[in-house]
Design a protein around this motif. Structure first.
Motif, mmCIF file in Angstrom:
data_model
loop_
_atom_site.group_PDB
_atom_site.id
_atom_site.type_symbol
_atom_site.label_atom_id
_atom_site.label_comp_id
_atom_site.label_asym_id
_atom_site.label_seq_id
_atom_site.Cartn_x
_atom_site.Cartn_y
_atom_site.Cartn_z
ATOM 1 N N GLY A 134 -29.716 -16.553 -25.066
ATOM 2 C CA GLY A 134 -28.665 -15.755 -24.423
ATOM 3 C C GLY A 134 -28.831 -14.288 -24.717
ATOM 4 O O GLY A 134 -28.626 -13.462 -23.864
ATOM 5 N N LYS A 167 -18.766 -8.852 -20.463
ATOM 6 C CA LYS A 167 -19.518 -8.143 -21.502
ATOM 7 C C LYS A 167 -19.154 -6.662 -21.492
ATOM 8 O O LYS A 167 -18.979 -6.048 -22.534
ATOM 9 N N LYS A 186 -25.560 -19.926 -34.865
ATOM 10 C CA LYS A 186 -24.703 -20.721 -33.987
ATOM 11 C C LYS A 186 -24.815 -20.272 -32.549
ATOM 12 O O LYS A 186 -24.454 -21.000 -31.641
ATOM 13 N N TRP A 187 -25.271 -19.017 -32.367
ATOM 14 C CA TRP A 187 -25.319 -18.510 -31.006
ATOM 15 C C TRP A 187 -26.564 -19.030 -30.291
ATOM 16 O O TRP A 187 -27.515 -19.452 -30.926
ATOM 17 N N PRO A 241 -29.012 -10.029 -39.676
ATOM 18 C CA PRO A 241 -28.807 -11.064 -38.639
ATOM 19 C C PRO A 241 -29.935 -11.108 -37.614
ATOM 20 O O PRO A 241 -30.273 -12.191 -37.128
ATOM 21 N N SER A 242 -30.526 -9.939 -37.303
ATOM 22 C CA SER A 242 -31.632 -9.938 -36.337
ATOM 23 C C SER A 242 -32.827 -10.714 -36.865
ATOM 24 O O SER A 242 -33.629 -11.238 -36.103
ATOM 25 N N LEU A 251 -26.829 -5.498 -38.937
ATOM 26 C CA LEU A 251 -27.803 -5.495 -37.852
ATOM 27 C C LEU A 251 -29.145 -6.097 -38.257
ATOM 28 O O LEU A 251 -29.589 -7.091 -37.677
ATOM 29 N N MET A 305 -23.740 -7.653 -30.016
ATOM 30 C CA MET A 305 -24.616 -8.386 -30.922
ATOM 31 C C MET A 305 -24.546 -9.872 -30.594
ATOM 32 O O MET A 305 -23.477 -10.458 -30.651
ATOM 33 N N PRO A 306 -25.692 -10.474 -30.248
ATOM 34 C CA PRO A 306 -25.656 -11.857 -29.782
ATOM 35 C C PRO A 306 -25.173 -12.854 -30.841
ATOM 36 O O PRO A 306 -24.714 -13.931 -30.497
ATOM 37 N N TRP A 307 -25.276 -12.467 -32.108
ATOM 38 C CA TRP A 307 -24.875 -13.386 -33.163
ATOM 39 C C TRP A 307 -23.403 -13.249 -33.537
ATOM 40 O O TRP A 307 -22.912 -13.942 -34.404
ATOM 41 N N ARG A 308 -22.710 -12.318 -32.896
ATOM 42 C CA ARG A 308 -21.289 -12.170 -33.177
ATOM 43 C C ARG A 308 -20.490 -12.652 -31.983
ATOM 44 O O ARG A 308 -20.892 -12.446 -30.849
ATOM 45 N N TYR A 316 -19.693 -16.447 -27.520
ATOM 46 C CA TYR A 316 -20.777 -15.522 -27.858
ATOM 47 C C TYR A 316 -21.163 -14.755 -26.591
ATOM 48 O O TYR A 316 -20.979 -15.267 -25.483
ATOM 49 N N PRO A 317 -21.678 -13.523 -26.744
ATOM 50 C CA PRO A 317 -22.013 -12.716 -25.562
ATOM 51 C C PRO A 317 -22.899 -13.453 -24.556
ATOM 52 O O PRO A 317 -22.774 -13.262 -23.351
ATOM 53 N N GLY A 318 -23.793 -14.314 -25.056
ATOM 54 C CA GLY A 318 -24.668 -15.061 -24.157
ATOM 55 C C GLY A 318 -23.934 -16.035 -23.263
ATOM 56 O O GLY A 318 -24.518 -16.594 -22.341
ATOM 57 N N GLU A 319 -22.650 -16.249 -23.554
ATOM 58 C CA GLU A 319 -21.905 -17.267 -22.807
ATOM 59 C C GLU A 319 -20.921 -16.676 -21.799
ATOM 60 O O GLU A 319 -20.230 -17.412 -21.116
#
Lengths: 253, 248
Positions: free
Chosen positions: A253, B139, A248-249, A172-173, A169, B89-92, B130-133
C-alpha cells in the motif's frame, strides 16, 4: 508476509506430505530396500523412540548454540548498522570490510576458529555470529537509509529533533528490510552451528549426524535431519510471527 | 488589511558542480491576512521552490522575505507546510498520522479538539485505517488535517489536489474553502489548474517559465462563501481567459 501467504493452502501440502510418506513406506517394503540405503519412515520413527534421549541431548546442544549465536549476531549487527547509519566516516571505513568478509567462505574459516578456540561452545558462537550478522547488518543498514527524504524534510518543518526523526521515520522505514534479513539469518544460524560442530565438537546434531553416517545408521541420520529441519522451520515461523506483530500495515500500500 | 507575508526580489539559483540553474528571479509576492493566494505557472518553473524557501528547507537565497513584519532569516516562524506528495507514513494509522505534529511538539492532551477536527474533515470512521487502505481524497484530507495541527495560521499547500479525479477535486475544493474560512487561515496555494486557482483564490499570481518571476497579478472579485454555480458564470470565464492568455 505476502510471500509467506503465497506458499498456498497448508491443508493441501500436508496431505501431499502424508501421501509421500505412505508411498515411501510401501516402496521400501515392496522392493525390500536395505535400511542403510533408505530406511522406511517407520524405521525412522522407531529411531526417534529408541534413541530419543540421545537425540534430545544432541538437539539441546545445537539449539543452544544456534539461539545464542543468533542473538549475539543480532546484537552485533544492530550495533554495527546503527553506527554505520549514524556516522558517515564509520560507514565508509567498515562497509567495504563487511562486504569483503562475506567473500571468504565461512566453511574455510571454521577449522581455524576451532584451532584457536577449541571444541567448546565459544567457537560455535563465533561461527554463528559470523554467518548471522551479515544478512541482518546489510538489510538493516539498507533499511535505515531507505526512508523517504521528503518525509524527513516534513519532520524538520515540524521542528523534530534528530532522535525523533530516527524513531518516527528511519526506524519504522527499516523494519521490512530488517525482518527479511532476520529470516535469512535464522536459516544461516542453524547451518553455522552444524558446520562448526563438524570441525570439532563432542556433541550436537552435526556430530550425531557424522557419527551415524560412519556407523551406517541411516535411520538415525534421517531422524537427525528431521530435527534440524523442524527446528529451522520453527525458528523461521517464530520470526514471521514477530514480524506480523510489528508490521501490521500493507507493505505494498 | 494586515500584510502577512511579503516576498521582495526573491532570487534562487541551484548550483550543482559546474552547472548552475537559475530558478527564481526577482520575484515579488504579497499575502494579506486571511487571504487565499494561488501561484500558477508552467510545471517545473520553481513554484514549489518558493514554498520550500518559506518552509525553511532552502536556506540559500537572495531577497527579503518577511512574515508578520519579521524577516524569516531572523525568526523561526513555523508554517503549516504540505508538500506535493501526501506523505502519510504507511506504518501509521490515519489517526497516528494526523497527530504527528502534536507528538513531535510533545502536546498530546488535545484529544477532544482532534476528534472534532476529524469530524469536520470527514475522516471519522477512518481513524484506524492505514493510508494504504483509504482513497486519494481521504489521504489528502488526512494530510491537510495534519498540516492544520502544525498550529500555524499560514498554510503552504503544494498542489494538494493534483492527483485527484475531477469530481473528487471539485468536492475537495468546496470543502477546503469552508474549512479555511472557519479557521481563519492565510493560504499560499500552488496549482497548475486555472479553474481551481480562480475558484479558490482572492488573488492569483501567474509565474513565468524558469527563472520564475511574476508576469501577471489578478485579483478575483467573487464574494465568499463561493459555490459551484460560479464556475459557469461569465465573469469566471473572463478570469480564466485572462490567466490563460498570460500563461500562453
Amino acid at each position: 508476509m505476502k510471500r509467506f501467504r503465497n506458499i498456498g493452502n497448508p491443508l493441501y501440502s500436508s496431505i501431499a506430505v502424508v501421501v509421500f510418506i505412505i508411498i515411501w513406506e510401501i516402496f521400501t517394503r515392496a522392493r525390500d530396500i536395505k535400511e542403510y540405503i533408505l530406511p522406511a519412515p517407520s524405521a525412522i520413527l522407531n529411531e526417534f523412540i529408541t534413541s530419543g534421549d540421545l537425540l534430545l541431548h544432541h538437539s539441546m546442544v545445537t539449539i543452544t548454540e544456534t539461539v545464542l549465536g543468533f542473538i549475539l549476531g543480532l546484537v552485533f549487527a544492530i550495533l554495527l548498522s546503527l553506527l554505520m547509519s549514524s556516522f558517515k566516516l564509520f560507514r565508509s571505513i567498515f562497509y567495504p570490510f563487511m562486504i569483503l568478509s562475506q567473500t571468504v567462505p565461512i566453511i574455510v574459516i571454521a577449522p581455524l576458529i576451532t584451532v584457536w578456540f577449541g571444541i567448546g561452545l565459544i567457537p560455535k558462537l563465533i561461527v554463528c555470529v559470523l554467518v548471522v550478522f551479515f544478512p541482518i547488518a546489510l538489510n538493516l543498514t539498507e533499511g535505515l537509509s531507505s526512508y523517504d527524504k521528503d518525509l524527513e524534510e516534513l519532520l524538520m518543518c515540524m521542528n523534530a529533533s534528530k532522535l525523533q526523526i530516527f524513531m518516527k521515520l528511519k526506524l519504522p522505514s527499516a523494519l521490512v528490510h530488517f525482518f527479511s534479513g532476520l529470516k535469512i539469518a535464522a536459516a544461516y544460524a542453524v547451518m553455522g552451528a552444524i558446520m562448526s560442530e563438524w570441525t570439532g565438537a563432542e556433541s550436537g546434531l552435526g556430530i550425531f549426524l557424522t557419527r551415524s553416517m560412519k556407523s551406517f545408521r541411516t535411520a538415525a541420520m534421517f531422524a537427525d535431519i528431521a530435527i534440524i529441519s523442524i527446528f529451522s522451520i520453527l525458528l523461521f515461523l517464530l520470526i514471521s510471527l514477530i514480524e506480523k506483530k510489528f508490521i501490521k500495515w500493507n507493505v505494498k500500500g | 488589511m494586515r500584510t502577512k507575508i511579503k516576498i521582495e526580489n526573491l532570487s534562487k539559483t541551484f548550483k550543482a558542480k559546474k552547472k548552475s540553474l537559475e530558478v527564481l528571479k526577482n520575484l515579488n509576492i504579497e499575502l494579506y491576512e486571511n487571504q487565499f493566494v494561488s501561484l500558477i505557472g508552467p510545471s517545473g518553473c520553481g513554484k514549489s521552490t518558493i514554498l520550500r524557501i518559506l518552509a525553511g528547507l532552502e536556506k540559500d537565497f537572495s531577497g527579503d522575505i518577511t512574515v508578520n513584519g519579521e524577516s524569516i532569516k531572523a525568526s523561526s516562524f513555523q508554517f503549516g507546510y504540505m508538500p506535493q506528495k501526501d506523505l502519510l507514513m504507511p506504518w501509521r494509522t490515519v489517526y497516528k498520522n494526523i497527530i504527528l505534529p502534536l507528538e513531535i511538539n510533545g502536546t498530546q492532551d488535545r484529544k477532544l479538539e482532534v476528534e472534532n477536527l476529524i469530524k469536520e474533515f470527514g475522516l471519522q470512521g477512518f481513524e484506524n485505517f492505514y493510508p494504504g487502505e483509504i482513497s486519494g481524497g481521504m489521504k489528502q484530507r488526512a494530510g491537510i488535517l495534519r498540516t492544520f495541527l502544525m498550529d500555524s495560521d499560514i498554510m503552504l499547500l503544494d498542489e494538494p489536489f493534483g492527483a485527484l479525479d475531477a469530481i473528487t477535486r471539485i468536492k475537495m475544493q468546496e470543502w477546503l474553502l469552508k474549512v479555511l474560512i472557519e479557521h481563519k487561515k492565510t493560504v499560499l496555494f500552488i496549482t497548475h489548474d486555472i479553474e481551481e486557482a480562480v475558484f479558490l483564490s482572492d488573488r492569483v499570481y501567474v509565474l513565468s517559465d524558469r527563472p520564475a518571476h511574476v508576469i501577471k497579478t489578478l485579483d478575483i472579485g467573487f464574494p465568499r462563501p463561493r459555490n459551484r454555480e460560479m464556475l459557469s458564470s461569465r465573469e469566471f470565464l473572463e478570469y480564466k481567459d485572462i490567466l490563460l492568455k498570460a500563461l500562453l
